[in-house]
Design a protein around this motif. Sequence first.
Motif, PDB file in Angstrom:
ATOM      1  N   ASN A  61       0.848  -1.086   0.058  1.00 22.08           N
ATOM      2  CA  ASN A  61      -0.076   0.138  -0.131  1.00 22.08           C
ATOM      3  C   ASN A  61       1.053   1.272  -0.032  1.00 22.08           C
ATOM      4  N   LYS A  62       0.902   1.828  -1.095  1.00 23.94           N
ATOM      5  CA  LYS A  62       1.914   3.139  -1.131  1.00 23.94           C
ATOM      6  C   LYS A  62       1.481   4.143  -0.181  1.00 23.94           C
ATOM      7  N   ARG A  63       0.397   4.446  -0.008  1.00 24.64           N
ATOM      8  CA  ARG A  63      -0.052   5.412   0.978  1.00 24.64           C
ATOM      9  C   ARG A  63       0.394   5.136   2.382  1.00 24.64           C
ATOM     10  N   MET A  64       0.331   3.937   2.758  1.00 27.88           N
ATOM     11  CA  MET A  64       0.746   3.760   4.178  1.00 27.88           C
ATOM     12  C   MET A  64       2.261   3.737   4.248  1.00 27.88           C
ATOM     13  N   LEU A  65       3.086   3.196   3.065  1.00 28.76           N
ATOM     14  CA  LEU A  65       4.247   3.136   2.820  1.00 28.76           C
ATOM     15  C   LEU A  65       5.014   4.427   3.217  1.00 28.76           C
ATOM     16  N   ASN A  66       4.458   5.617   2.392  1.00 30.68           N
ATOM     17  CA  ASN A  66       4.584   7.160   2.624  1.00 30.68           C
ATOM     18  C   ASN A  66       4.637   7.781   3.787  1.00 30.68           C
ATOM     19  N   ASN A  67       3.287   7.116   4.641  1.00 30.24           N
ATOM     20  CA  ASN A  67       3.254   7.450   5.941  1.00 30.24           C
ATOM     21  C   ASN A  67       4.260   7.046   6.809  1.00 30.24           C
ATOM     22  N   ILE A  68       4.472   6.024   6.671  1.00 30.81           N
ATOM     23  CA  ILE A  68       5.778   5.522   7.640  1.00 30.81           C
ATOM     24  C   ILE A  68       7.347   6.037   7.231  1.00 30.81           C
ATOM     25  N   ILE A  69       7.455   6.116   5.998  1.00 28.50           N
ATOM     26  CA  ILE A  69       8.804   7.005   5.646  1.00 28.50           C
ATOM     27  C   ILE A  69       8.540   8.366   6.301  1.00 28.50           C
ATOM     28  N   ASN A  70       7.428   9.222   5.887  1.00 26.05           N
ATOM     29  CA  ASN A  70       7.489  10.411   6.147  1.00 26.05           C
ATOM     30  C   ASN A  70       7.507  10.787   7.779  1.00 26.05           C
ATOM     31  N   LYS A  71       6.917   9.691   8.484  1.00 27.12           N
ATOM     32  CA  LYS A  71       6.705   9.872  10.170  1.00 27.12           C
ATOM     33  C   LYS A  71       8.205   9.710  10.514  1.00 27.12           C
ATOM     34  N   SER A  72       9.153   9.019  10.014  1.00 23.41           N
ATOM     35  CA  SER A  72      10.372   9.250  10.553  1.00 23.41           C
ATOM     36  C   SER A  72      11.413  10.107  10.127  1.00 23.41           C
ATOM     37  N   PHE A  73      11.015  10.813   9.228  1.00 27.56           N
ATOM     38  CA  PHE A  73      11.653  11.966   8.456  1.00 27.56           C
ATOM     39  C   PHE A  73      12.017  13.012   9.537  1.00 27.56           C
ATOM     40  N   LYS A  74      13.353  13.395   9.987  1.00 28.66           N
ATOM     41  CA  LYS A  74      13.523  14.496  10.843  1.00 28.66           C
ATOM     42  C   LYS A  74      13.692  15.661  10.071  1.00 28.66           C
TER      43      LYS A  74
END
Length: 180
Positions: A61-74
Amino acid sequence: MYYLYYNNLVKNLIVTSEKRNERGLELLETNQLLESLVARSNMYVKTYKCGVVNECESQVNKRMLNNIINKSFKRGPHSEETKQKIAVGVSGEKNGRYGVVDPKHIRLSKSEKLKFYYQFNVHGKKGYKDSQETRKQKSVNNNNKGGWFWIHNRQTGEEKRCYGDIPNGFRRGRLYNYLL
């Protein structure tokens, strides 16, 4: 359950939903979410300098994947230039709240919320401490609220409440505070 393996023989990463015990496979991580494993595999791609093979039946799921990646972005603090641009962009008439006067019921509700907030949170910033001067000022303000306070006489051992000026021979506070 999803598994992330590193294949030493072919030199690539494998994301699969089944457990394997083959020669040359090294189990790196397991996770309930396929998207979390795919996001974590990017770190291993950099470490092992290889590609990822997804052998799972379910799609990512691309949307969920982007949420996970952006959440950890400092995000770092803004530079002075950026702060200046933001300030210019939201000041004066460019600000949507410019010149708006809240109705009385909204002002009262905001005031009540802030009063409740400041009962438990002295500062909006965590770890912030008042300077010594501010502490003294707060102490003076807290002591000047009126009402009664304790006074004592060391010679006679007498303690009593006082509502105004302190009589001669007495000091402010309880007696046991000064015995230590």
